[in-house]
Design an enzyme around this catalytic site. Structure first.
Site, short mmCIF file in Angstrom:
data_model
loop_
_atom_site.label_atom_id
_atom_site.label_comp_id
_atom_site.label_asym_id
_atom_site.label_seq_id
_atom_site.Cartn_x
_atom_site.Cartn_y
_atom_site.Cartn_z
N TYR A 184 -4.92 -23.25 46.39
CA TYR A 184 -5.39 -22.82 44.55
C TYR A 184 -4.70 -24.21 43.82
O TYR A 184 -3.59 -23.60 44.27
CB TYR A 184 -5.35 -21.49 44.49
CG TYR A 184 -5.47 -21.02 43.09
CD1 TYR A 184 -7.18 -21.82 42.10
CD2 TYR A 184 -4.44 -20.49 42.03
CE1 TYR A 184 -7.71 -20.88 40.91
CE2 TYR A 184 -5.47 -20.24 41.12
CZ TYR A 184 -6.43 -20.51 40.32
OH TYR A 184 -6.65 -19.70 39.32
N ASP A 194 3.18 -27.95 44.87
CA ASP A 194 2.38 -27.21 44.22
C ASP A 194 3.18 -25.73 44.96
O ASP A 194 3.00 -24.68 45.33
CB ASP A 194 0.99 -27.02 44.04
CG ASP A 194 0.91 -25.80 43.09
OD1 ASP A 194 2.21 -25.33 42.42
OD2 ASP A 194 -0.74 -25.43 42.86
N LYS A 233 5.60 -19.34 37.41
CA LYS A 233 5.59 -17.64 38.64
C LYS A 233 7.45 -17.07 38.00
O LYS A 233 7.79 -16.75 37.31
CB LYS A 233 5.43 -17.29 39.66
CG LYS A 233 3.93 -17.65 39.53
CD LYS A 233 3.26 -16.95 40.77
CE LYS A 233 1.51 -17.40 41.67
NZ LYS A 233 0.62 -16.84 40.73
C1 LIG Z 1 0.17 -22.46 43.66
C2 LIG Z 1 -0.91 -22.33 42.72
N1 LIG Z 1 -0.94 -22.94 41.66
C3 LIG Z 1 -1.11 -23.82 41.04
C4 LIG Z 1 -1.74 -21.95 40.40
C5 LIG Z 1 -1.86 -21.38 38.29
O1 LIG Z 1 -1.36 -20.70 37.97
P1 LIG Z 1 -1.22 -19.65 36.95
O2 LIG Z 1 -2.47 -18.84 37.13
O3 LIG Z 1 -0.17 -19.68 35.60
O4 LIG Z 1 -2.58 -20.43 35.89
C6 LIG Z 1 -1.02 -20.15 41.12
C7 LIG Z 1 -1.68 -18.80 40.50
O5 LIG Z 1 -1.64 -18.29 41.79
C8 LIG Z 1 -1.12 -20.88 42.28
O6 LIG Z 1 -0.40 -19.76 43.14
#
Ligand SMILES: Cc1ncc(COP(=O)(O)O)c(C=O)c1O
Length: 428
Positions: free
Chosen positions: A142, A237, A265
């Protein structure tokens, strides 16, 4: 009726599904979500005054636990000088310096407001730099909810059982190619099929949105090589893994240098933040230095910068990760030993302050299909049993768990005791 249930009914009348992010709605485990009013250290208190050991940590950011004094103090100090200027501040430089000093692959960094913005911009940047269109993502990973990345995405969507979502035209996702996590062969085949049009490969280097799935070392190495061979950019990511699985992120743990890293985060310490960074020559393509446009009214917000800086300053202290790893491993070992004693098939793994578990006979979990094949019915029963005993895991088997520095032996022992009672009951 509990106050939580009352509030949920109230919320459903005016907020779609009663929540502001789908996975919070408990669809993955059944029942109603809990409304919280307070967090303190490793604990959460709900609106009915029940206390829980928190293994969600706001889905990862709270590596120091709730209301860490250093974070509160830093935010408090900034709060009284103005909450937003929409203009440069010194705090942005300080957080950028902290990030670039800790992660060698990041020479320049752009702050945004969420992980979604970070990955969306990373893809745009990769396309702008390479002048190619397509990118590869992995099933079950994700990367936030931007249109082109919402293809075979993780957790929330997996839980809701929809592979993609209405509202995204086919033409938007036609350049999104997918392969299975840990499957280098499939990735190589995509490069063979589109040798000149793949701008990037994006992945969670440790997947935390399809349960918890570790990469095989040859997978990450292989991706690096494939990207080099085809002039594509490798995007890690690390929104979830950054400063969470170790001080240098997953890239430090596995010794792989990505071209672009996305963060979120932990770098916001609980405030809304995201970031993307990489080599200066790549980052210089971003506006206003370069032609690839990206902007944000609240980007680099002083409160968020202060919370992030205070958090990173704590986690870089000697021994921080050693203690976090020790607690996390003792938690997974405790859960595994309970399951083993009761002869319940169980898989668990961890890295840094991040962990996962599922009920399965498998000894190796390599991709989304492995997690999906585990016993979801048992997971749901275990989940609710633990919740009743004051243990708050993420409400979906497709989510990773998080331990903070506020957790310790006491919390692990309480969790183990609860697991013993719940699993023994379920075994009857
Ligand atoms: C690996 C990863 N990338 C991107 C995101 C998206 O981040 P946000 O919820 O701050 O938009 C998340 C959210 O959980 C994530 O776990």
């Amino acid at each position: 009726m509990t106050r939580s249930t009352e509030l949920f009914h109230q919320a459903q009348a005016i907020i779609p599904g009663g929540v502001n992010s789908p996975v919070r709605a408990f669809k993955g485990v059944g029942g109603d979500p809990i409304f919280f009013k307070q967090g303190k250290g490793a604990y959460l208190v709900d609106v009915d005054n029940n206390e829980y050991i928190d293994y969600v940590g706001s889905w990862g950011p709270l590596i120091l636990g709730h209301c860490h004094p250093a974070v509160i103090e830093a935010v408090n100090k900034v709060l009284h000088s103005g909450m937003s200027f929409g203009a440069p501040t010194e705090l942005e430089i300080q957080l950028a310096e902290k990030i670039t000093s800790l992660i060698p692959s990041i020479e320049k960094v752009r702050m945004v407001n969420s992980g979604t913005e970070a990955t969306m911009t990373a893809i745009r940047l990769a396309r702008g730099v390479t002048k190619k269109n397509k990118f590869i993502k992995f099933n079950g990973c994700y990367h936030g909810h931007s249109d082109s990345l919402l293809v075979k995405a993780g957790s929330g969507l997996l839980t809701l059982g929809i592979p993609s979502t209405p509202g995204i035209p086919q033409s938007v996702t036609e350049h999104t190619l997918t392969a299975n996590f840990n499957n280098l062969e499939q990735t190589a085949q995509l490069f063979e099929k589109f040798p000149d049009d793949i701008a990037a490969v994006i992945l969670e280097p440790v997947a935390g949105n399809m349960g918890f799935v570790l990469p095989e070392p040859e997978f990450l190495n292989g991706l690096r090589q494939l990207c080099d061979q085809h002039n594509a950019l490798l995007i890690f990511d690390e929104v979830m893994t950054g400063f969470r699985v170790g001080l240098t992120g997953a890239q430090g743990v596995f010794g792989i240098t990505p071209d672009i890293t996305t963060l979120g985060k932990v770098i916001g310490g609980g405030m809304p933040v995201g970031a993307l960074g990489g080599k200066a020559e790549i980052m210089s393509f971003l506006a206003p230095e370069g032609p690839v446009y990206q902007a944000g009214t609240l980007s680099g917000n002083p409160l968020a910068m202060a919370a992030g800086l205070a958090t990173l300053s704590e986690i870089e202290k000697p021994g921080f990760f050693d203690r976090l790893i020790e607690t996390t491993q003792s938690l997974t070992q405790a859960l595994a030993s309970v399951a083993e004693t009761l002869n319940i098939p169980f898989f668990t793994a961890s890295l840094g302050g991040m962990f996962g578990f599922c009920f399965t006979e498998k000894k190796r979990i390599a991709d989304y299909a492995d997690v999906a094949a585990s016993d979801e019915v048992l997971f749901k029963k275990f989940y609710h049993g633990m919740l009743d005993k004051g243990i708050y895991f993420a409400p979906s088997m497709y989510e990773a768990g998080f331990v903070s520095s506020a957790h310790g032996e006491h919390e692990v022992a309480k969790t183990q005791m609860a697991a013993e009672e719940v699993l023994s009951q379920l075994k009857k």
